[in-house]
Design an enzyme around this catalytic site. Structure first.
Site, PDB file in Angstrom:
ATOM      1  N   GLU A 298      70.007  43.940  56.703  1.00  0.00           N
ATOM      2  CA  GLU A 298      70.494  45.137  57.393  1.00  0.00           C
ATOM      3  C   GLU A 298      69.429  45.653  58.360  1.00  0.00           C
ATOM      4  OE1 GLU A 298      72.023  49.647  56.144  1.00  0.00           O
ATOM      5  OE2 GLU A 298      70.800  48.442  54.767  1.00  0.00           O
ATOM      6  N   LYS A 360      79.578  49.112  59.867  1.00  0.00           N
ATOM      7  CA  LYS A 360      79.647  49.677  58.517  1.00  0.00           C
ATOM      8  C   LYS A 360      80.608  50.858  58.489  1.00  0.00           C
ATOM      9  CE  LYS A 360      76.493  51.376  54.898  1.00  0.00           C
ATOM     10  NZ  LYS A 360      75.074  51.694  54.588  1.00  0.00           N
ATOM     11  N   CYS A 410      74.861  47.012  52.796  1.00  0.00           N
ATOM     12  CA  CYS A 410      74.140  47.845  51.842  1.00  0.00           C
ATOM     13  C   CYS A 410      75.057  48.560  50.851  1.00  0.00           C
ATOM     14  CB  CYS A 410      73.263  48.835  52.605  1.00  0.00           C
ATOM     15  SG  CYS A 410      72.059  49.709  51.565  1.00  0.00           S
TER      16      CYS A 410
END
Length: 540
Positions: A298, A360, A410
């Protein structure tokens, strides 16, 4: 002598019931109410803390059974208000102990945020403890309504875990089922009922066993233990058969290389360290060996990679002719309302072009954005020019001749049933993450446990690229095939495990949980009616 000892300790009614099993001469013991309450709350806090040691990295499963067994015993016969207090204290033990690693993130910029570390942990724990408190209060009420307490505990606990995973932005961290992530035979049941359903079975077994130990009636004691044993054996039996029937080898053609650079969070966005960080990523990626897909963590690129064609062309040199690089990178876009920032994964081709991207969609509150920003005068812990904006949701990415990938950045990997695109099922899941915020604490291990459960639920292999660890390759049964530990740099070269056909949970999601609970209630109701009929028949 036993009576005098128990009277001095002023134990709870639940411990008195235990004493009746082992100390038959103590049946007339009574205890003082104030000490009883605080002893019960102390036992609840202890049980909550014990639960944490059943999670990774400790994985002492019996402690989870003891924790929920003790909680059920404490709640037995309690008023709704007292049960609420018991659940709240259990939650404090669970969350303060299990989330204390959050304090590590406040030390990255200790001069600005260090003072917030303890208030953040205790404040978050105080908030989250409301869920187990409501679970216990609901269980006490359901018991008074006639539902067996063990079933009431399992149902209410599972309902509150589900709510915790959905209310506001949701926070399904350290679910009861995650105590089984290192026990693959038991974990396989999540392919049918998901993690919430597996937690239901765990709590039900523990509550039955705990209540059996304090039961004064021999028949009830044996019945509860037999029921708990039957559930445990059925769950383990299903898992054993599923693993026994697993096809081997579990590999397909694509070769992946996972890069773990181990760049400290304090240096990640440091301009003076930028070139050294990039060179470290490139040097690890260029190690001898063949691969088709190169995976970086990430926000691995310290800047806006989509705006830097020269950098993308340079990275393209690392790739074979049909290779692809999947890397985390922040993105920005100018709109009529201003600049929009996103936390993204980009797919880079050998010629440096962007094949596809994923943004995301499940952002971290106070880390990637401030909820209710107009009302809360707070700063984010993550350095950037503004709040991130969420993407549209789970997406499957296609790039070249390679297996389709589902992306979870994540925090997104902790959400059961919300990782895979239902429209186009991927062949594997890529979890790009940066746990550098949390150092060498237990946080990254707990994070990995969540990721492994997603693999079992969906029947998909999972590859995890983490900046400072733990990077791992997990097959569709949740087994870790390769891993890079915390605070190490290196690469994993491995063939991508193959996917399984869509699991029952992948097809119907948490409807399977509802079916499990209703079936359990129906069996319990049938058994209760049958017992009543037998009693009437015997009396007549």
């Amino acid at each position: 002598m036993h009576l005098k000892l128990l009277e001095q300790l002023a134990v709870t009614p639940e411990l008195e019931a235990v004493a009746r099993v082992f100390l038959p001469d103590a049946h007339q013991f009574s205890c003082r109410e104030p000490i009883q309450s605080w002893a019960s709350f102390g036992a609840a806090v202890t049980a909550g803390a014990l639960f944490v040691f059943a999670l990774q990295p400790y994985s002492i499963l019996p402690l989870a059974l003891i924790a929920f067994a003790l909680l059920a015993v404490l709640v037995r016969g309690a008023s709704g208000f007292f049960a609420f207090g018991l659940g709240y204290f259990f939650g404090l033990g669970q969350f303060v102990t299990g989330l204390f690693w959050i304090t590590e993130s406040f030390q990255v910029e200790a001069d600005r945020f260090g003072w917030l570390a303890l208030p953040a942990v205790f404040g978050l724990s105080a908030l989250l403890s409301g869920f187990p408190a409501l679970a216990c209060a609901l269980a006490a009420r359901m018991e008074r309504a006639g539902l067996p307490l063990a079933l009431a505990m399992a149902t209410s606990w599972t309902a509150m875990e589900w709510l915790r995973g959905h209310v506001l932005t949701g926070f399904p961290w350290n679910l009861a089922a995650y105590t089984l992530s290192d026990w693959p035979v038991a974990a396989q049941a999540s392919s049918v009922v998901g993690s919430y359903g597996l937690g239901f079975l765990l709590v039900l077994c523990a509550a039955l066993a705990g209540l059996a130990l304090v039961s004064a009636e021999y028949g009830k004691r044996i019945g509860r233990l037999a029921t708990a044993g039957a559930i445990a054996l059925s769950t383990a039996g299903f898992g054993a058969v599923r693993l026994l029937l697993a096809d081997v080898p579990l590999e397909r053609g694509a070769q992946v290389r996972v890069v773990q650079p181990n760049i400290a969070q304090s240096a990640k966005w440091d301009d003076a360290a930028r070139n050294a960080n990039i060179l470290k990523l490139i040097a690890l990626s260029a190690r001898p060996g063949e691969f088709d897909i190169l995976l970086w963590p990430e926000t691995a690129w310290p800047g806006f990679l989509a705006e830097d064609a020269g950098a993308r062309a340079m990275l393209g040199w690392l790739l074979p002719e049909t290779g692809v690089l999947l890397t985390g990178s922040p993105e920005r876009e100018e709109t009529g309302a201003g600049t929009v920032y996103r936390n993204a994964v980009l797919a880079i081709s050998p010629d440096g072009s962007i094949l596809t991207r994923y943004a995301k969609h499940h952002l971290v509150p106070f880390g990637e954005y401030i909820p209710w920003r107009n009302l809360l005068p707070l700063q984010r812990l993550v350095q950037s020019l503004g709040d991130f904006m969420p993407g549209p949701g789970p997406r499957t990415l296609a790039f070249g001749p390679h297996p389709y990938a589902g992306i979870a950045i994540c925090y997104e990997i902790i959400f059961p049933g919300h990782v895979v695109d239902d429209a186009i099922r991927p062949d594997w899941i890529f979890n790009a993450t940066n746990d550098a915020w949390f150092g060498a604490s237990i946080g990254p291990w707990q994070h990995l446990a969540s990721a492994r459960m997603r693999a079992v639920e969906e029947g998909l292999p999972l590859v995890r690229a983490a900046n400072t660890g733990i990077s791992a390759v997990v097959d569709a049964y949740g087994a870790t095939l390769a891993m890079l530990d915390i605070d190490t740099s290196g690469v994993i070269d491995i063939r991508l495990p193959r996917p399984l056909p869509a699991t029952i949970y992948a097809r119907i999601g948490d409807w399977a949980l509802l079916i499990l609970i209703l079936t359990s209630w129906a069996i319990s109701s049938y058994w209760a009616r049958r017992q009543q009929a037998n009693l009437k028949s015997a009396s007549s």
